[in-house]
Write a protein that holds these residues in place. Structure first.
Motif, PDB file in Angstrom:
ATOM      1  N   ALA A 308     -52.930 -44.091  18.926  1.00 28.51           N
ATOM      2  CA  ALA A 308     -52.538 -44.940  17.796  1.00 28.51           C
ATOM      3  C   ALA A 308     -51.022 -44.954  17.621  1.00 28.51           C
ATOM      4  O   ALA A 308     -50.428 -45.986  17.301  1.00 28.51           O
ATOM      5  CB  ALA A 308     -53.211 -44.448  16.519  1.00 28.51           C
ATOM      6  N   GLN A 309     -50.400 -43.799  17.844  1.00 29.03           N
ATOM      7  CA  GLN A 309     -48.950 -43.717  17.696  1.00 29.03           C
ATOM      8  C   GLN A 309     -48.249 -44.567  18.749  1.00 29.03           C
ATOM      9  O   GLN A 309     -47.285 -45.277  18.454  1.00 29.03           O
ATOM     10  CB  GLN A 309     -48.484 -42.268  17.797  1.00 29.03           C
ATOM     11  CG  GLN A 309     -47.012 -42.072  17.439  1.00 29.03           C
ATOM     12  CD  GLN A 309     -46.630 -40.601  17.381  1.00 29.03           C
ATOM     13  OE1 GLN A 309     -47.472 -39.737  17.455  1.00 29.03           O
ATOM     14  NE2 GLN A 309     -45.347 -40.334  17.235  1.00 29.03           N
ATOM     15  N   GLN A 310     -48.750 -44.539  19.986  1.00 35.46           N
ATOM     16  CA  GLN A 310     -48.163 -45.375  21.043  1.00 35.46           C
ATOM     17  C   GLN A 310     -48.332 -46.858  20.739  1.00 35.46           C
ATOM     18  O   GLN A 310     -47.412 -47.649  20.945  1.00 35.46           O
ATOM     19  CB  GLN A 310     -48.828 -45.038  22.387  1.00 35.46           C
ATOM     20  CG  GLN A 310     -48.450 -43.688  22.960  1.00 35.46           C
ATOM     21  CD  GLN A 310     -49.275 -43.338  24.189  1.00 35.46           C
ATOM     22  OE1 GLN A 310     -50.467 -43.655  24.269  1.00 35.46           O
ATOM     23  NE2 GLN A 310     -48.656 -42.667  25.148  1.00 35.46           N
ATOM     24  N   SER A 311     -49.497 -47.231  20.233  1.00 34.52           N
ATOM     25  CA  SER A 311     -49.751 -48.634  19.899  1.00 34.52           C
ATOM     26  C   SER A 311     -48.843 -49.103  18.768  1.00 34.52           C
ATOM     27  O   SER A 311     -48.343 -50.230  18.791  1.00 34.52           O
ATOM     28  CB  SER A 311     -51.220 -48.818  19.498  1.00 34.52           C
ATOM     29  OG  SER A 311     -52.076 -48.513  20.568  1.00 34.52           O
ATOM     30  N   GLY A 312     -48.636 -48.236  17.779  1.00 37.28           N
ATOM     31  CA  GLY A 312     -47.752 -48.597  16.681  1.00 37.28           C
ATOM     32  C   GLY A 312     -46.307 -48.711  17.118  1.00 37.28           C
ATOM     33  O   GLY A 312     -45.600 -49.637  16.719  1.00 37.28           O
ATOM     34  N   MET A 313     -45.874 -47.780  17.956  1.00 40.62           N
ATOM     35  CA  MET A 313     -44.497 -47.813  18.438  1.00 40.62           C
ATOM     36  C   MET A 313     -44.216 -49.059  19.273  1.00 40.62           C
ATOM     37  O   MET A 313     -43.090 -49.557  19.317  1.00 40.62           O
ATOM     38  CB  MET A 313     -44.205 -46.566  19.272  1.00 40.62           C
ATOM     39  CG  MET A 313     -44.226 -45.260  18.488  1.00 40.62           C
ATOM     40  SD  MET A 313     -42.950 -45.185  17.201  1.00 40.62           S
ATOM     41  CE  MET A 313     -41.469 -45.095  18.212  1.00 40.62           C
TER      42      MET A 313
END
Length: 527
Positions: A308-313
């Motif tokens: 999720a963090q990679q997708s948000g970034m």
């Protein structure tokens, strides 16, 4: 002779403090709509909830938002804008603490609902406060500042939530609101002023029936949109009943607001042509903004295996570019560039973003492939957001500003809800359709198919499986590959059709959106 009401326009440090306070409050509200998504698995394990139960953490917040947003203007008049805004901040902050301390799933759902009642008020009242704190000729700048928070919020939620979950625990996604909320409440009480045109109604004058019809109608509609796909839409008797309730509830609510002397939602403000068109465009913009914000992380996490963090970034560069675009667009509007041309160009650019997304999506799409595509998305949203918000409120005065902001906020939220609901349903249905089409080409008598299964089975046997298990594993891998291809094709279809929707709107914008420059100048003179 009637004395003019005191101006709410602020200058110097007061305007800076009020604007920052309002934007931060709007940002908190919007971040909380998406930050929870990445924490659902941790909440489920910690609270011993089922997947269906934990999804109510999101649904409850959205329901409360959509119910309270149309009533914010009326509630501001009842309690005074400063008091109402401050109390909303306090409710949001206290419930953030209570959500983090919840000991079971339904306790958390209840506090999320109450938090949503406070949060929905922050979104719309912030826009009204910012609009009235800036001079009329600088409303484009005011809307640029507000809209930045609306655009940034959905993007910041997933990476921020992912970071907190990876390094701390799920209650901290709520606890981070507390210090900001305390400061915002104190600044609101110190600096925000209530307009004198706001008149409190007696208990006997309150439209209790209207409140009931709005709650039932809009609540049922939001529930249908949130849970429709999960319940298989109209094959579910619950969805059928709630759909009927939503239609009749909203019909009688609209009728009640037209005939009642003191309505809670002033529908007559929609006689303003700019607001009427702006509300429709807000719905479409919410559909595209929240729809694309929803589908990109869904694609990258479910098919590419990203966190999720990679997708948000991934979406942060686009958000930063929107921030750069905001003052540029505000200056163009203030220099007299017709807003309808900016909106038309923005919709065309958003179509280009959708078309490019359609072309780059695949099983091996990288972050680098998305970079310039998402920059183009940011360019389009920058051209769209400020002109739509500015045009909607450009010819409104006094209490009409709050009423118009409530309508725009509600339609943007509903547009997002419709976007997410329709896209999730469309992806499911199109995946089934593409899978059936692909399976038709997997003829067991086709030499290529036979050779592929044989090679895969041979690889399985090399790992120690017997002939039967290897053959079964080979068929399962082929089926998984077909499913993945079908899902990719469905995501491609989503981007293509969302882009077509925006492209279709372009001629209507050019024909029906009228230039408000002369009206704004007249308002300036009156101001």
């Amino acid at each position: 002779m009637e004395q003019p009401l005191p101006s709410l326009v602020e200058y110097g440090s007061r305007r800076v403090i009020i604007t920052i306070t309002a934007v931060v409050c709007a940002l908190l509200e919007i971040i909380d709509t998406t930050i929870v998504n990445v924490a659902l698995p941790d909440m489920r394990g910690s609270l011993g909830a089922t997947l269906n139960e934990v999804s109510w953490v999101i649904t409850a917040y959205s329901l409360a938002n959509v119910i309270i947003v149309p009533m914010t203007s009326w509630l501001s008049q009842q309690f005074g804008r400063r008091n109402y805004f401050a109390v909303s901040v306090i409710i949001f902050t206290v419930c953030s603490f209570l959500c983090g301390n919840a000991t079971n799933i339904w306790e958390l759902v209840f506090f999320r609902f109450v938090q949503g009642l406070g949060g929905g008020a922050l979104l719309v009242t912030s826009q009204t406060i910012i609009t009235e704190s800036w001079p009329t000729e600088k409303r484009a700048t005011a809307q640029a500042i507000y809209t930045l928070g609306v655009i940034v919020g959905p993007t910041l939620g997933p990476p921020l939530g992912g970071y907190i979950i990876d390094n701390y625990a799920w209650p901290y996604i709520f606890y981070i609101n507390i210090p900001v909320g305390i400061v915002a409440a104190l600044l609101t009480l110190q600096y925000v002023r209530s307009p004198q045109y706001e008149k409190k109604r007696s208990v006997s004058e309150v439209d209790w029936l209207g409140i009931f019809l709005l709650t039932v109608g809009i609540g049922s509609l939001q529930f249908v949109l949130e849970k429709g796909q999960e319940e298989d839409w109209f094959s579910s008797s619950l969805i059928v009943v709630l759909s009927v309730v939503a239609v009749f509830g909203l019909f009688f609510f609209i009728w009640r607001q037209w005939v009642y002397e003191h309505p809670i939602v002033e529908l007559r403000v929609l006689r303003n042509g700019n607001l009427r068109i702006g509300v429709l465009l807000s719905f479409i913009m919410g559909f595209g903004l929240f729809g694309s914000t929803f589908v990109i992380p869904l694609y990258t996490q479910s098919l590419l295996g990203w966190t999720a963090q990679q997708s948000g970034m991934l979406q942060l560069p686009s958000t930063i570019f929107v921030a750069v675009m905001m003052p540029v667009v505000a200056i163009l509007i203030q220099k007299g560039v017709p807003q309808k041309y900016l909106i038309a160009v923005g919709m065309t650019v958003f179509f280009i973003f959708s078309l490019l997304s359609y072309k780059i999506i695949g099983p091996d799409t990288s972050a680098g492939d998305f970079f310039w595509v998402l920059i183009i998305r940011g360019f389009g949203l920058g051209l769209l957001s400020v002109p739509v918000s500015t045009m909607s409120l450009s010819t409104l005065k006094g209490k009409e500003i709050g009423q118009g902001a409530a309508f725009s906020g509600m339609m943007r939220q509903l547009g997002g809800a419709f976007g997410v609901a329709l896209i999730s349903t469309f992806v499911t249905r199109q995946t089934d359709y593409h899978r059936a089409t692909l399976v038709e080409h997997l003829d067991v008598n086709n030499p290529d198919v036979v050779n592929r299964i044989a090679q895969t089975a041979a690889g399985m046997r090399a790992q120690g499986l017997d002939v039967g298990a290897a053959q079964q594993k080979a068929y399962a891998l082929v089926d998984a590959g077909v499913m993945k291809q079908a899902t990719i094709l469905s995501y491609m279809d989503v981007f293509l059709w969302v882009g077509v929707l925006f492209l279709i709107c372009v001629p209507f914008v050019l024909i029906f959106v009228k230039s408000s420059k002369s009206k704004v100048n007249m308002a300036d003179a009156a101001h």
